[in-house]
Scaffold this active site. Structure first.
Site, short mmCIF file in Angstrom:
data_model
loop_
_atom_site.label_atom_id
_atom_site.label_comp_id
_atom_site.label_asym_id
_atom_site.label_seq_id
_atom_site.Cartn_x
_atom_site.Cartn_y
_atom_site.Cartn_z
CB CYS A 112 23.06 42.40 29.51
SG CYS A 112 23.83 42.92 31.05
CG HIS A 257 26.05 42.40 26.48
ND1 HIS A 257 25.85 43.71 26.81
CD2 HIS A 257 26.26 41.74 27.65
CE1 HIS A 257 25.94 43.85 28.13
NE2 HIS A 257 26.18 42.67 28.65
CG ASN A 287 28.00 44.90 31.03
OD1 ASN A 287 27.01 45.40 30.50
ND2 ASN A 287 28.05 43.62 31.37
N1 COA Z 1 40.12 43.06 41.18
C1 COA Z 1 41.04 42.18 41.60
N2 COA Z 1 40.77 40.88 41.82
C2 COA Z 1 39.52 40.47 41.62
C3 COA Z 1 38.50 41.34 41.19
C4 COA Z 1 38.84 42.68 40.97
N3 COA Z 1 37.96 43.60 40.55
N4 COA Z 1 37.36 40.64 41.06
C5 COA Z 1 37.64 39.39 41.40
N5 COA Z 1 38.95 39.28 41.75
C6 COA Z 1 39.69 38.10 42.19
C7 COA Z 1 38.80 37.06 42.78
O1 COA Z 1 38.57 37.30 44.14
C8 COA Z 1 39.64 35.80 42.58
O2 COA Z 1 40.60 35.73 43.57
P1 COA Z 1 41.00 34.30 44.21
O3 COA Z 1 41.57 33.51 43.04
O4 COA Z 1 41.98 34.65 45.24
O5 COA Z 1 39.74 33.70 44.72
C9 COA Z 1 40.37 36.06 41.26
O6 COA Z 1 40.32 37.51 41.05
C10 COA Z 1 39.71 35.41 40.08
O7 COA Z 1 38.31 35.70 40.15
P2 COA Z 1 37.33 35.09 39.13
O8 COA Z 1 35.93 35.51 39.45
O9 COA Z 1 37.61 33.63 39.00
O10 COA Z 1 37.85 35.85 37.84
P3 COA Z 1 37.41 35.64 36.37
O11 COA Z 1 38.59 35.40 35.54
O12 COA Z 1 36.24 34.72 36.25
O13 COA Z 1 36.89 37.10 36.00
C11 COA Z 1 34.86 38.30 35.74
C12 COA Z 1 35.81 37.65 36.73
C13 COA Z 1 33.70 38.85 36.53
C14 COA Z 1 35.59 39.42 35.03
C15 COA Z 1 34.42 37.24 34.73
O14 COA Z 1 33.96 36.11 35.40
C16 COA Z 1 33.37 37.76 33.82
O15 COA Z 1 33.64 38.62 33.01
N6 COA Z 1 32.16 37.19 33.90
C17 COA Z 1 31.08 37.63 33.09
C18 COA Z 1 30.61 38.89 33.65
C19 COA Z 1 29.75 39.67 32.74
O16 COA Z 1 30.26 40.31 31.87
N7 COA Z 1 28.49 39.59 32.96
C20 COA Z 1 27.57 40.32 32.23
C21 COA Z 1 26.93 39.41 31.29
S1 COA Z 1 25.35 40.02 31.10
#
Ligand code: COA
Length: 336
Positions: A112, A257, A287
């Site tokens: 990214c 980004h 993204n």
């Molecule tokens: N739909 C519904 N539930 C989802 C899901 C989806 N698409 N993806 C994950 N979950 C669930 C998980 O299983 C978890 O459930 P649990 O609590 O029962 O275990 C819960 O939602 C929370 O998941 P978590 O991973 O802790 O959520 P989060 O708040 O961290 O959000 C992201 C997840 C991926 C959105 C977040 O971590 C993020 O944006 N990270 C950066 C990603 C990114 O942009 N990367 C690119 C940078 S280059």
């Protein structure tokens, strides 16, 4: 005085097919409410199966050349995580299809952060006298590497392309890239990874049984990536601002980004930038990795947000881990 790389043209392209959160909720265990509230994304574009990254790159590259009013470049750099083939690079064929002649052409793989790395590489080539005009393209077809069983990545990543033409000019001109900050931390390579398909684990995309092994798909540890994204983008942005001599409050637009609107707001908060100075288009395109920054720039330009003279700060973060920032004063250009 050294030669600067000056923004002379901008072009963007997204594939026509729109995939909404509701579309994804029909295919996997997720919901529009979860995706919107956790990421800010409402829809994204995924290319048809017969469309590759190079096809999107040609569209965006052609528009950037038109915007710059030239067909004369001597280097093409394509930033991508999803090249047309593991070998050769995507850039030479893109240059060929754009009819640019026997120019230098290579790819940059910084996930990214790829577009920011590619602009720095192009600026270096211009400063060294290796090139006078460079076409820099960020292009991705993440839909090819997303695991349909992995809701955590499938709802976030998307396809698209954006490109700029950089030309040799004076550091004092509007559009000149004023400084660059780049960094990496390879100890955290496993946080964002496609495990197979390279020399550590060579494998075809499809096994004899017709199924695709999970290791050939993109994998991301969302939570730690979120934390590193905020910390690294904020620190890199501050380093860049110090180099350029701008205060955070004097920045007109932060083009970060487009990973997650919560990440963009957290970076703005850490920098002391007003959140409404943050360009957001991830709600409509998701993204798009290496295409993210030029797509956001193009979106801001087409919505009339960018006025010549505006101070623009760009910052990206991605797999590697990698990160990088650059800045410019918005020039008089018509984006395509
Ligand atoms: N739909 C519904 N539930 C989802 C899901 C989806 N698409 N993806 C994950 N979950 C669930 C998980 O299983 C978890 O459930 P649990 O609590 O029962 O275990 C819960 O939602 C929370 O998941 P978590 O991973 O802790 O959520 P989060 O708040 O961290 O959000 C992201 C997840 C991926 C959105 C977040 O971590 C993020 O944006 N990270 C950066 C990603 C990114 O942009 N990367 C690119 C940078 S280059």
């Amino acid at each position: 005085m050294s030669r600067a790389a000056v923004l002379a043209g901008l072009g963007t392209y997204v594939p026509r097919r729109v995939v909404t959160n509701e579309d994804l909720a029909r295919a996997m265990d997720t919901s529009d409410e979860w995706i919107r509230s956790r990421t800010g994304i409402a829809q994204r574009h995924w290319a048809q199966p017969d469309t590759a990254t190079g096809d999107l790159a040609v569209e965006a590259g052609g528009r950037a050349l038109k915007s710059a009013g030239t067909h004369d470049v001597d280097l093409v750099v394509v930033a991508t995580t999803t090249p047309d083939h593991p070998c050769p690079a995507t850039a030479p064929h893109v240059a060929h299809r754009l009819g640019l002649g026997p120019v230098a052409a290579y790819d940059i793989a910084a996930v990214c952060s790829g577009f920011v790395y590619a602009m720095a590489s192009a600026a270096g080539a211009i400063a060294a006298g290796i090139a006078d005009r460079v076409l820099v393209i960020g292009a991705e077809t993440y839909s090819r590497i997303l695991n349909p069983e992995d809701r955590a990545t499938s709802v976030i990543f998307a396809d698209g392309a954006g490109a700029v033409v950089l030309r040799a000019g004076e550091p004092s001109e509007p559009g000149a890239l004023l400084a660059h900050d780049l960094g990496s931390d390879g100890s955290l390579k496993d946080l964002i990874i496609v495990p197979a398909g390279g020399s550590r684990q060579p494998t075809g995309a499809v096994t004899a049984s017709g199924t695709r092994p999970a290791e050939t798909y993109f994998h991301m540890e969302g939570k730690p990536v979120f934390r590193h994204a905020v910390t690294r983008m904020a620190a890199s942005s501050q380093t860049l601002l110090d180099r350029v001599g701008w205060t955070p409050k004097s920045v007109d637009w932060f083009v970060g980004h487009q990973a997650n609107v919560r990440i963009l707001h957290a970076v703005a908060d850490q920098l002391g930038l007003a959140r409404d100075r943050t360009v957001v288009n991830l709600d409509r395109v998701g993204n798009t990795s290496a295409a993210s920054i030029p797509l956001a720039l193009g979106d801001a330009a087409s919505r009339g947000l960018l006025t010549p003279g505006d101070r623009i700060l760009m910052s990206a973060f991605g797999g590697g881990l990698t990160w990088g920032s650059t800045a410019l004063v918005w020039p008089e250009i018509v984006a395509g």
